[in-house]
Design an enzyme around this catalytic site. Structure first.
Site: not given
Ligand code: BG6
Length: 477
Positions: A142, A176, A172, A229, A46, A234, A210
């Site tokens: 997402k 991988k 995503h 999330d 925008r 995932h 993480e």
């Molecule tokens: C995202 C989540 O989709 O994936 C995050 O919203 C998360 O919270 C991330 O940290 C993890 O992705 P990756 O590729 O770093 O494992």
């Protein structure tokens, strides 16, 4: 192999995802020689910006996130393909100008890197202003909905303007390298598939741990939590690839049909098979509640659960899942733990040994297979586990700079028109249909997540979830 000439429009082109992933990913594909000379990348947002300002932003993003092969010459040549246009997603401004920039007869991809509340408005305007043609596709990110109801609503609004085979829903994790290798390993080898069932597999563990907290993303995350999330998308995708039946072909609908069957075969998870946690603060890092600025937040930053896929292949085999923030290490892996050999000819002293196939998503993407061997030396027949280790970075060519990032692979799949690694609408809905009741139940009960220390492996009850079954989580390290 270069893809066909294309125009990629990134709505939200100045946003975080564009800067961190999309633009650097495209740059890396360009360096790899995959981008045709006349490809165009058009950032749309925008705000007011001209091409040169957008190029400067893109260059910064590439230098920060583009990996090792960032030469001045490559950056300059890449930037020639990059443009900017101001567009109002909710209004009429900018659309005609954007349309002029898109030559006919080429692949057109529109990346919706914006809040889902804008998906409908964008889709409608793409049609209304005649930007979408027969070779057009849209890419959405997402969070795809917040629950089944909102996901359905999003699907319906997108389907009003685009056909399912024009909608690319990104997860995503499917991009991988190791996740794809999982399919190669399962369906390209004779060795594993005959053992890939309840008769030989004791249980499966999926861990996505993480070390980061939610600081910076608190306002999004606090409305979401680990279940929405990570698990709904995932981890669900990983579970599907592990559990699905062999598709007849490696083709989009063949693969997605099989994944959908897995999701639909998942049993509801009873409350005592589910643990939610929230990290406490320590001297160095704030607690979850401080990160999200709601001192009484009940959102979980950790979830562990035991799932069951009720079908012939997996009857009785538990799938233990855990994911969380601020854990001991950043590690994502899937472990397939095989059953004990039916009879030990070596006696009780030899100890208990099991084959474990570990698929490591990150870091050090690769696979190990623990096999039982004799402990070296003269001490008699004592057994030990030794890993057969395949680290993908070693197995690939020495100048394979880094393993390609998930986004760059997926964006190229969009251009090629290959939907195999994208989620279909019914899959997303089925996944919400499984997670919704769990979330509704704890919300109705007013459950408070259990605290866990930063750097731990989650709350105590997560350990108990497996101990109770006479099993143990693998270490997070
Ligand atoms: C995202 C989540 O989709 O994936 C995050 O919203 C998360 O919270 C991330 O940290 C993890 O992705 P990756 O590729 O770093 O494992």
């Amino acid at each position: 192999i270069p893809v066909d000439p294309f125009d990629l429009v990134i709505f939200g082109g100045t946003g975080d995802l564009a800067r961190r992933k999309i633009l650097p990913g495209l740059f890396r594909r360009f360096v790899a020689g995959q981008m045709p000379d006349d490809a165009q990348i058009i950032g749309a947002a925008r705000g007011d910006m001209d091409d040169s300002e957008y190029r400067a932003m893109t260059e910064d993003a590439i230098r920060e996130f583009g990996g090792r092969k960032v030469s001045d010459d490559a950056v300059a040549r890449f930037l020639e393909r990059v443009h900017f246009t101001t567009v109002d997603a909710m209004g009429d401004e900018g659309w005609a100008k954007l349309a002029e920039k898109l030559p006919p007869g080429r692949v057109r991809a529109f990346y919706f890197s914006v809040a889902p509340s804008l998906f409908g408005a964008l889709a409608e305007r793409l049609r209304h202003f005649g930007l979408a043609d027969a070779a057009s596709r849209i890419v959405v990110e997402k969070p795809f909905g917040h629950d089944l109801h909102s996901a359905r609503a999003l699907n319906r609004v997108l389907e009003e303007y685009f056909a399912e085979d024009e909608i690319y829903r990104i997860d995503h994790y499917l991009g991988k390298e190791t996740v794809q290798n999982l399919m190669a390993v399962r369906f390209g080898n004779m060795l594993f598939e005959p053992l890939w069932n309840a008769q030989y597999v004791d249980h499966i563990q999926i861990t996505v741990a993480e070390t980061v907290g939610v600081g910076g993303r608190g306002s999004y995350y606090d409305k979401s939590g680990a279940m929405r999330d990570m698990v709904q998308n995932h981890i669900m995708q990983l579970l599907c690839l592990i559990a699905m039946e062999p598709p007849a072909r490696f083709e989009p609908d063949a693969v997605r049909d099989e994944k959908l069957k897995v999701i639909r075969a998942l049993d509801p998870v009873p409350a005592h098979h589910l643990v939610r946690g929230q990290y406490s603060g320590n001297g160095t890092h704030p607690s979850y509640c401080d990160d999200v600025e709601d001192p009484r937040s009940r959102t979980e930053s950790f979830v562990a659960l035991r799932a069951h896929v009720s079908n012939w292949r997996w009857a009785g085999t538990p799938f233990y899942i855990r994911t969380g923030k601020r854990l001991r290490a950043r590690t994502s892996e899937i472990a397939v733990v095989f059953k004990d050999a039916p009879h030990s000819i070596f006696g009780a002293d030899a100890g208990r040994h099991r084959n474990v196939l570990v698929i490591r998503l990150q870091p050090n993407e690769g696979m190990t297979l623990d096999v039982t061997i004799k402990e070296p030396g003269p001490g008699g027949m004592r057994l030990m586990d030794a890993p057969l280790d395949l680290t993908f970075a070693d197995a690939m060519s020495p100048d394979a700079d880094e393993v390609p990032d998930a986004y760059e692979r997926l964006i190229m799949d969009v251009i090629r028109g290959n939907q195999t690694l994208f989620m279909r609408g019914d899959e997303v809905e089925a996944a919400w249909a499984w997670t919704d009741p769990l979330i509704d139940e704890w919300e109705a009960r007013g459950d408070v997540p259990q605290p866990y220390d930063i750097g731990a492996a989650g709350p105590e009850d997560a350990l108990m979830l497996m101990h109770r079954d006479g099993r143990k989580w693998r270490e997070i390290r």
